[in-house]
Design a protein around this motif. Sequence first.
Motif, PDB file in Angstrom:
ATOM      1  N   LYS A 178       0.810  -1.219   0.000  1.00  0.00           N
ATOM      2  CA  LYS A 178       0.000   0.000   0.000  1.00  0.00           C
ATOM      3  C   LYS A 178       0.842   1.267   0.000  1.00  0.00           C
ATOM      4  N   TRP A 179       1.901   1.297   0.794  1.00  0.00           N
ATOM      5  CA  TRP A 179       2.657   2.526   0.968  1.00  0.00           C
ATOM      6  C   TRP A 179       3.938   2.556   0.150  1.00  0.00           C
ATOM      7  N   THR A 209      -7.418   5.361   5.074  1.00  0.00           N
ATOM      8  CA  THR A 209      -6.204   5.611   4.271  1.00  0.00           C
ATOM      9  C   THR A 209      -6.268   4.935   2.911  1.00  0.00           C
ATOM     10  N   PRO A 212      -3.063   6.603  -0.325  1.00  0.00           N
ATOM     11  CA  PRO A 212      -1.827   6.583   0.470  1.00  0.00           C
ATOM     12  C   PRO A 212      -1.010   7.861   0.313  1.00  0.00           C
TER      13      PRO A 212
END
Length: 454
Positions: A178-179, A209, A212
């Motif tokens: 995800k990040w 979130t 991101p």
Amino acid sequence: MGQFGFGISWIAESFYVDAERFAALAIPAVAGLSAGLAIFPAMAAALYAVIAQRRPLGSIAASLLLATCWVATEWLRGHVLTGFPWNLAAYALVDHAALRQPAAWVGSYGLSFLTVLVGVMPGAAYSAVPRQRSAVLVLCAMAIIGLWGAGTFRLGSEAPLPRVDLRIVQGNVPQREKWAPGNRDATLELYLDLSSRPGNVDLLLWPETAFPGFLDEDAAARARITGSLPEGTLLLTGVPDRVESDAGTRYFNTVQAYDSSGEILTGYAKHHLVPFGEYVPFRGWLPFARLTEGLGDFTPGPGPRTLALPGTPLVAVAICYEIIFPGHVVDDLFRPDWIFNATNDAWFGTSIGPEQHLAAARMRAVEEGLPVVRAANTGISAIIDANGDVVARLDTGETGVIDASLPGARAPTPYARFGDWTILVLIVASWSLVYSFGLIRRRLDAEHSRMEEW
């Protein structure tokens, strides 16, 4: 300790997301937390033992005392050191429609009291003197019938529908990916693709979130999002946020609302943060790092808040962990019409954690008399009506959307009006009833003795 060790074993999953840094802490963390949580039922047992040793109790009074001690320490577990009211005794009833409804009057803590009381009565009857056994069993049966009857009565009425079409988007993006800086565009493209599917949508809901990055600072990303929204559709999405101040940069975990022009309408900042996940308590003393990616600790928001959005019913927002706290989800002064629970259970994979999280959300719906709508990154996304029934869901690991109408809200429940004071009323009423029965029984015994003497 065994109960908690199994019940919160899913926490270990979060340590393996960044295995190189945190994998070695998984088992010690679960064991340590389980030992800490086990102190509370140990306190209940110790308190019961101390009182019972000082004064002889009948079987019914003993059952009532244990249930009282249990709920007192369960309530403490939900409040001490920011609290962790996970897997309350009442949640054993979450899949039984009628039996979970009394939470509307006495909350989950009060329902825990009744659950423990009924649960120990058969054992109390077994250990009672013969002339008391039938009374204990009759009272146990009456309690079960009363719970079922009250719940069935509440289920007999329906809430009016507000006619709002929802679309919940579950992108199912793994936490490890995800990040990653190179994945931001792909993640946004996935959410836009799912969001733009044909259908009538008044309100589009993305999870915690989902984007991101700092969406309010990214004009290009906002333009892409709003360009894909039909005219009149609103977006509620979880995003991190940051604010510059004299003390430096403060970071918040938020849900922000956008209209089809890309303007921010309003927002909510999470106020009940996860220790070690979103901030490090006693940071000056504890040499630990956060388990989540970020530039710094999150700052808590001011508390529960009701958001007013154009053309939609009033909404309360609970981000992830906040939904587990009975009585602390809704602004008591400005009652909403539904609750939006934006969450990210991707940290916990396909473990039992997401199902337990969903159970807590269902109990909040019953307590408040409000529908709860969950948008989860990897599941479980769901729509829960005001009775705690799951109307629609996307399971863990699924990618897709839920298109459904928003369920209706019920009138404010007694628990929504008075909170945990209803538990105290329940306990006092139960003790008063038992005390009254005891007085009546002693008078009848005395009268019987006098008749025999005569």
